[in-house]
Structure formats: structure tokens, C-alpha cells
Design an enzyme around this catalytic site. Structure first.
Site, PDB file in Angstrom:
ATOM      1  N   ASP A  45       4.087  -1.819   0.534  1.00  0.00           N
ATOM      2  CA  ASP A  45       4.194  -1.559  -0.913  1.00  0.00           C
ATOM      3  C   ASP A  45       5.572  -1.873  -1.467  1.00  0.00           C
ATOM      4  O   ASP A  45       5.752  -1.913  -2.679  1.00  0.00           O
ATOM      5  CB  ASP A  45       3.938  -0.069  -1.182  1.00  0.00           C
ATOM      6  CG  ASP A  45       5.118   0.781  -0.707  1.00  0.00           C
ATOM      7  OD1 ASP A  45       5.851   1.315  -1.558  1.00  0.00           O
ATOM      8  OD2 ASP A  45       5.328   0.879   0.508  1.00  0.00           O
ATOM      9  N   ASP A  56       4.437   4.663   4.116  1.00  0.00           N
ATOM     10  CA  ASP A  56       4.557   5.408   2.865  1.00  0.00           C
ATOM     11  C   ASP A  56       4.196   4.546   1.658  1.00  0.00           C
ATOM     12  O   ASP A  56       4.721   3.440   1.477  1.00  0.00           O
ATOM     13  CB  ASP A  56       5.977   5.949   2.714  1.00  0.00           C
ATOM     14  CG  ASP A  56       6.356   6.872   3.865  1.00  0.00           C
ATOM     15  OD1 ASP A  56       5.483   7.654   4.285  1.00  0.00           O
ATOM     16  OD2 ASP A  56       7.504   6.816   4.335  1.00  0.00           O
ATOM     17  N   ASP A 116       3.088  -0.942   6.985  1.00  0.00           N
ATOM     18  CA  ASP A 116       4.033   0.056   6.509  1.00  0.00           C
ATOM     19  C   ASP A 116       3.235   1.345   6.313  1.00  0.00           C
ATOM     20  O   ASP A 116       2.001   1.343   6.319  1.00  0.00           O
ATOM     21  CB  ASP A 116       4.662  -0.423   5.195  1.00  0.00           C
ATOM     22  CG  ASP A 116       5.646   0.579   4.620  1.00  0.00           C
ATOM     23  OD1 ASP A 116       6.489   1.082   5.383  1.00  0.00           O
ATOM     24  OD2 ASP A 116       5.568   0.854   3.409  1.00  0.00           O
TER      25      ASP A 116
END
Length: 228
Positions: free
Chosen positions: A186, A9, A7
Site C-alpha cells: 500500500d 499494514d 506487505d
């Protein structure tokens, strides 16, 4: 060869590139600052809560881009990289990606942020393969002017599974072909894909993902501290 999915961001960079791009557009006067900031912040809160309407969000983010030629957008994006993104890239994040590349792993950036924003960021990490929300161009010309519309299946939540499996299938592969398949994220929004890989790594996790990872015995990796 193993598979390493990342991922973007708050995983490889300690900020949200889509949200920051919205703020950047407002700063440049591309959009009405007050109106867009309020809308941008509301969508971001929905994302964190897991209630984001991805289609409405993509429409809001992409429609202003259709008003400008691609060359101008690319110039603005280069400025965005210089001022916002490049200074935020941490050596530890670069090293994480480099470790997998040096091991010969198949690496891919898998993000819900649109491809116009994220392709240059992926290249900054040396990751050529990108799964992102796709943006439509005039006459479907690569690097052409943007229509302001998204196309295809958004790479958001379960859509990340759909898009990842399609990408692997295009190479005659599947998730089951790899002894180890890693996914670093996250966000609790990525739990569907995290559940699919052999090695899920909760990276700088939000509170919901942290609790889920602890309950499942998943590895937790902290690149940035404290979480933005």
C-alpha cells in the site's frame, strides 16, 4: 513456482499493527499513555511522509518490551491478536494469500514492523516465511527475553530489497529465477521493492503510490474501502 511477497499494514490488514501495538501498550499501562501516544503518532506521520528514522523508531518501540519477561509479552500479544488484529482480518485478504498458496507460489510477508509483533500475524494468514525488523533476545536465544534493541538490517524501504535478496539467496534463489514475482503493498515507502518485481501490485495504495502506479501502468488492487 512463482514468488508472492506481501506487505502487512494497510495491505493485508486495514490498520497499522505497529501503531496499534503502541496504543495497546498505552491502554495496558505498559508505557505512559500520553507521552507514548504523542511519540507514536509522530513516528506514524513520519512514516506516511517517508521521513521515518527507522532506527529511532525501533528503539522507541522495543525498549519498553525489555522491562517484561517474554512469557508476559506473549500473553499480552495473544490478547492483542484477539482484540485488535483477528477481528480486522478480512476474508478477501485471506483469500488473496490462499490463492497464491494453492498455486504453489513461494510466499513471504515482508514488513517494516518488528518480528515480535508480526510473526503471529503472519501465522494467522498461514504465511510462515517472514522478513521483518529483527529483535534482539538475551543470549540470542530464540523466543527468549527481549533486550529492547533491534538487530540486522531493518526491512524498511531499500532494506526490504536487501533482506529479500538475502532470504532468497539462503535458498539458492534470486528474484530473477521466478517467471513471476509479485509484491503487494500500500505504501510509497515500498516503491524500491515494487520496482524490482515482475508484477508490482499497489494494494489499497496511499496517494503517492497510487499516482506512481497509474503512471507506470501497475495493477491497483482495492481490498479495503475506504482506506483507513
Amino acid at each position: 513456482m512463482n514468488l508472492a511477497l506481501f506487505d502487512l499494514d494497510h495491505t493485508l490488514i486495514p490498520t497499522d499493527s505497529d501503531h496499534e501495538w503502541g496504543r495497546f501498550m498505552a491502554k495496558l499501562g505498559i508505557v505512559d499513555a500520553e507521552k507514548f501516544a504523542k511519540q507514536n503518532d509522530a513516528f506514524y506521520e513520519d512514516y506516511k511522509a517517508g521521513t521515518l528514522d527507522i532506527h529511532a523508531y525501533l528503539n522507541a518501540q522495543l525498549s519498553p518490551l525489555a522491562k517484561h519477561p517474554r512469557a508476559q509479552l506473549d500473553d499480552w500479544h495473544a490478547q492483542f491478536m484477539r482484540e485488535i488484529i483477528t477481528p480486522a482480518i478480512a476474508p478477501a485478504a485471506l483469500e488473496l494469500v490462499r490463492k497464491h498458496q494453492q498455486a504453489g507460489d513461494l510466499c513471504c510477508l515482508v514488513t517494516a514492523t518488528n518480528a515480535f509483533i508480526t510473526a503471529p500475524i503472519g501465522r494467522a494468514f498461514g504465511i510462515e516465511a517472514l522478513i521483518a525488523c529483527e529483535v534482539e533476545t538475551v543470549d540470542n536465544v530464540p523466543e527468549g527475553d527481549l533486550t529492547g534493541r533491534a538487530t540486522g538490517t531493518p526491512s524498511y524501504r531499500e532494506g526490504k530489497i536487501v533482506r529479500t535478496e538475502a532470504w532468497l539467496a539462503s535458498m539458492g534463489k534470486s528474484l530473477g529465477d521466478f517467471e513471476h514475482s509479485y509484491f503487494y503493498s500500500d505504501s510509497h515507502n515500498d516503491i524500491p521493492l515494487l520496482e524490482k518485481v515482475t508484477d508490482p501490485i499497489a494494494t489499497n495504495p496511499d496517494d503517492t503510490l497510487r499516482a506512481h502506479a497509474q503512471a507506470r501502468g501497475w495493477r491497483i488492487l482495492e481490498i479495503f474501502s475506504p482506506r483507513d
